[in-house]
Design an enzyme around this catalytic site. Structure first.
Site, PDB file in Angstrom:
ATOM      1  N   LYS A  10      -9.346  -0.343   5.682  1.00  0.00           N
ATOM      2  CA  LYS A  10     -10.437  -1.063   5.002  1.00  0.00           C
ATOM      3  C   LYS A  10     -10.510  -2.487   5.510  1.00  0.00           C
ATOM      4  O   LYS A  10      -9.526  -3.059   6.002  1.00  0.00           O
ATOM      5  CB  LYS A  10     -10.257  -1.066   3.477  1.00  0.00           C
ATOM      6  CG  LYS A  10      -8.965  -1.709   2.946  1.00  0.00           C
ATOM      7  CD  LYS A  10      -8.990  -3.215   2.771  1.00  0.00           C
ATOM      8  CE  LYS A  10      -7.657  -3.746   2.254  1.00  0.00           C
ATOM      9  NZ  LYS A  10      -7.497  -5.205   2.402  1.00  0.00           N
ATOM     10  N   PRO A  95      -3.038  -1.001  11.613  1.00  0.00           N
ATOM     11  CA  PRO A  95      -1.968  -1.994  11.824  1.00  0.00           C
ATOM     12  C   PRO A  95      -1.048  -2.122  10.609  1.00  0.00           C
ATOM     13  O   PRO A  95      -1.502  -2.020   9.472  1.00  0.00           O
ATOM     14  CB  PRO A  95      -2.727  -3.297  12.092  1.00  0.00           C
ATOM     15  CG  PRO A  95      -4.148  -3.056  11.712  1.00  0.00           C
ATOM     16  CD  PRO A  95      -4.382  -1.588  11.777  1.00  0.00           C
ATOM     17  N   VAL A  96       0.238  -2.338  10.881  1.00  0.00           N
ATOM     18  CA  VAL A  96       1.245  -2.460   9.820  1.00  0.00           C
ATOM     19  C   VAL A  96       1.257  -3.904   9.316  1.00  0.00           C
ATOM     20  O   VAL A  96       1.223  -4.844  10.120  1.00  0.00           O
ATOM     21  CB  VAL A  96       2.633  -2.055  10.367  1.00  0.00           C
ATOM     22  CG1 VAL A  96       3.701  -2.220   9.297  1.00  0.00           C
ATOM     23  CG2 VAL A  96       2.604  -0.615  10.865  1.00  0.00           C
ATOM     24  N   ALA A  97       1.289  -4.090   7.986  1.00  0.00           N
ATOM     25  CA  ALA A  97       1.280  -5.431   7.367  1.00  0.00           C
ATOM     26  C   ALA A  97       0.132  -6.265   7.923  1.00  0.00           C
ATOM     27  O   ALA A  97       0.286  -7.432   8.241  1.00  0.00           O
ATOM     28  CB  ALA A  97       2.627  -6.145   7.572  1.00  0.00           C
ATOM     29  N   GLY A  98      -1.037  -5.645   8.052  1.00  0.00           N
ATOM     30  CA  GLY A  98      -2.160  -6.293   8.727  1.00  0.00           C
ATOM     31  C   GLY A  98      -3.303  -6.709   7.828  1.00  0.00           C
ATOM     32  O   GLY A  98      -4.271  -7.292   8.296  1.00  0.00           O
ATOM     33  N   MET A 100      -5.170  -4.478   6.244  1.00  0.00           N
ATOM     34  CA  MET A 100      -6.178  -3.417   6.340  1.00  0.00           C
ATOM     35  C   MET A 100      -5.794  -2.198   5.504  1.00  0.00           C
ATOM     36  O   MET A 100      -6.321  -1.105   5.699  1.00  0.00           O
ATOM     37  CB  MET A 100      -6.409  -3.014   7.802  1.00  0.00           C
ATOM     38  CG  MET A 100      -7.003  -4.160   8.620  1.00  0.00           C
ATOM     39  SD  MET A 100      -7.563  -3.612  10.245  1.00  0.00           S
ATOM     40  CE  MET A 100      -9.123  -2.830   9.812  1.00  0.00           C
ATOM     41  N   GLY A 102      -3.054  -0.402   5.342  1.00  0.00           N
ATOM     42  CA  GLY A 102      -2.385   0.697   6.042  1.00  0.00           C
ATOM     43  C   GLY A 102      -1.362   1.415   5.173  1.00  0.00           C
ATOM     44  O   GLY A 102      -1.328   2.651   5.131  1.00  0.00           O
ATOM     45  N   SER A 104      -1.270   1.382   1.881  1.00  0.00           N
ATOM     46  CA  SER A 104      -2.024   1.996   0.781  1.00  0.00           C
ATOM     47  C   SER A 104      -2.667   3.291   1.244  1.00  0.00           C
ATOM     48  O   SER A 104      -2.699   4.289   0.515  1.00  0.00           O
ATOM     49  CB  SER A 104      -3.117   1.044   0.291  1.00  0.00           C
ATOM     50  OG  SER A 104      -2.545  -0.160  -0.168  1.00  0.00           O
ATOM     51  N   ASP A 137      -4.723  -1.455  -3.865  1.00  0.00           N
ATOM     52  CA  ASP A 137      -5.703  -0.997  -2.876  1.00  0.00           C
ATOM     53  C   ASP A 137      -5.683   0.522  -2.679  1.00  0.00           C
ATOM     54  O   ASP A 137      -6.516   1.057  -1.938  1.00  0.00           O
ATOM     55  CB  ASP A 137      -5.420  -1.638  -1.495  1.00  0.00           C
ATOM     56  CG  ASP A 137      -5.755  -3.122  -1.460  1.00  0.00           C
ATOM     57  OD1 ASP A 137      -6.402  -3.613  -2.406  1.00  0.00           O
ATOM     58  OD2 ASP A 137      -5.372  -3.771  -0.474  1.00  0.00           O
TER      59      ASP A 137
HETATM   60  O1  C5P Z   1      -0.800  -3.925  -5.885  1.00  0.00           O
HETATM   61  P1  C5P Z   1       0.062  -4.190  -4.695  1.00  0.00           P
HETATM   62  O2  C5P Z   1       1.460  -3.665  -4.869  1.00  0.00           O
HETATM   63  O3  C5P Z   1      -0.557  -3.734  -3.423  1.00  0.00           O
HETATM   64  O4  C5P Z   1       0.160  -5.741  -4.571  1.00  0.00           O
HETATM   65  C1  C5P Z   1       1.092  -6.360  -3.725  1.00  0.00           C
HETATM   66  C2  C5P Z   1       1.310  -7.792  -4.180  1.00  0.00           C
HETATM   67  O5  C5P Z   1       0.111  -8.550  -3.957  1.00  0.00           O
HETATM   68  C3  C5P Z   1       1.592  -7.948  -5.662  1.00  0.00           C
HETATM   69  O6  C5P Z   1       2.958  -7.827  -5.915  1.00  0.00           O
HETATM   70  C4  C5P Z   1       1.093  -9.362  -5.925  1.00  0.00           C
HETATM   71  O7  C5P Z   1       2.030 -10.296  -5.471  1.00  0.00           O
HETATM   72  C5  C5P Z   1      -0.103  -9.459  -5.007  1.00  0.00           C
HETATM   73  N1  C5P Z   1      -1.374  -9.131  -5.692  1.00  0.00           N
HETATM   74  C6  C5P Z   1      -1.914 -10.008  -6.598  1.00  0.00           C
HETATM   75  N2  C5P Z   1      -3.095  -9.718  -7.232  1.00  0.00           N
HETATM   76  C7  C5P Z   1      -3.744  -8.568  -6.937  1.00  0.00           C
HETATM   77  C8  C5P Z   1      -3.233  -7.656  -6.001  1.00  0.00           C
HETATM   78  C9  C5P Z   1      -2.041  -7.967  -5.383  1.00  0.00           C
HETATM   79  O8  C5P Z   1      -1.331 -11.059  -6.874  1.00  0.00           O
HETATM   80  N3  C5P Z   1      -4.895  -8.311  -7.555  1.00  0.00           N
END
Ligand code: C5P
Length: 297
Positions: A10, A95-98, A100, A102, A104, A137
């Site tokens: 995405k 890409p990893v940690a990009g 996008m 990935g 998720s 995501d």
């Molecule tokens: O939901 P997810 O595990 O992908 O989120 C990773 C990190 O991104 C969360 O631990 C938080 O630090 C941050 N985050 C946030 N607000 C969001 C989505 C993610 O602060 N709406």
């Protein structure tokens, strides 16, 4: 017998970020567009839960239970009182940690693959609920297309898109941690009044019309200053893409992948070639969207 699911990356065409909530997450108005870069996850019966990965960045993918594909299998198995023993093989192109989605994407794909392999017969609602438990995501990776995500991004409303948008993506030499980028957002926002995040009517209109110029004028990413603060070299990549004729340039999600909107497929190829020659990024890809979400092959 095995089941393979294909799942897209995405780009966020709008990422409006509100103040940090008591639970540490941020309320978002997050406009997702699924684009044609794909991972595949194959689920095969096995004696224990196991994850393997192939692809150019496979060495950066954790294979333990922090992998969202592994957690998806465990969550579905726990919900249905069965063993999570399954071999999940990820063919990685996102890409990893990009920035996008990935990881998720692999979570959503594994969930769908295990549901089909195990014959769990989970409803769409149950799958979306499990996805939301895996990460903000992940529900979007399941549904694909275009959607507005509210709450922490997991509550989705499907959006109409009136055409295909052509993108160029520049992958950076290293990744960025999403929590670190949100922490930097909080640090930069300290002492300021952060407005409630709302979707831009102009942006939704541009998507509905399929108008790339209008979309270019309306894109925004509130995480971009934080990503640039942690990764200042990204400014050079953005400038190189703009100079190459991109209608707009922005950081994708929490970065560090940068996204460039092109007028058409031919222009995307030209921008991609210029970006490759600029030496400001690791790899460059073109992809268009919207495309469907996770799909059993
Ligand atoms: O939901 P997810 O595990 O992908 O989120 C990773 C990190 O991104 C969360 O631990 C938080 O630090 C941050 N985050 C946030 N607000 C969001 C989505 C993610 O602060 N709406």
């Amino acid at each position: 017998m095995s089941v393979t699911v294909r799942v897209p990356a995405k780009v966020n065409v709008q990422l409006a970020v509100g103040a940090a909530r008591p639970d540490g997450f941020h309320d978002l108005a997050n406009v997702f567009l699924a684009v044609g870069l794909h991972d595949e996850v194959t689920a095969t019966p096995a004696g224990e839960r196991r994850v393997t990965c192939e692809g150019p960045d496979a060495d950066q993918v954790p294979l333990d239970r922090t992998n969202l594909a592994a957690r998806a299998a465990e969550a579905l198995a726990a919900r249905h009182g069965r063993s999570p023993a399954v071999h999940l093989h990820i063919t990685k192109d996102i890409p990893v940690a990009g920035g996008m989605a990935g990881g998720s994407a692999d979570g959503a794909a594994a969930l769908l693959a295990c549901d089909a392999l195990w014959g769990t017969g989970a409803s769409r609602e149950e799958l979306l609920d499990l996805c939301a438990g895996l990460g903000s995501d992940v529900p979007f990776s399941l549904v694909g297309g275009a959607a507005l995500g509210t709450g922490r991004g997991e509550r989705l409303t499907a959006l109409d898109v009136g055409g295909t948008f052509h993108w160029v993506f520049a992958m950076a030499a290293r990744g960025l941690s999403t929590p670190a980028v949100f922490r930097e957002f909080d640090r930069l926002a300290e002492g300021t009044d952060i407005p409630e995040p709302v979707a831009s009517p102009d942006l939704l209109d541009a998507l509905a019309k399929g108008d790339p110029d209008a979309l270019a004028a309306a894109v925004s990413n509130d995480l971009q200053p934080a990503a640039l603060s942690l990764f200042p070299e990204l400014a050079d990549t953005l400038a190189a893409g703009r100079a190459a004729g991109a209608l707009t340039a922005l950081v994708s999600g929490s970065g560090p992948t940068t996204a460039f909107l092109a007028r058409d497929a031919g222009s995307a190829t030209e921008i991609a070639n210029s970006l490759r020659a600029s030496g400001t990024c690791r790899t460059v890809r073109t992809a268009s969207g919207p495309v469907p979400g996770a799909t059993v092959l």
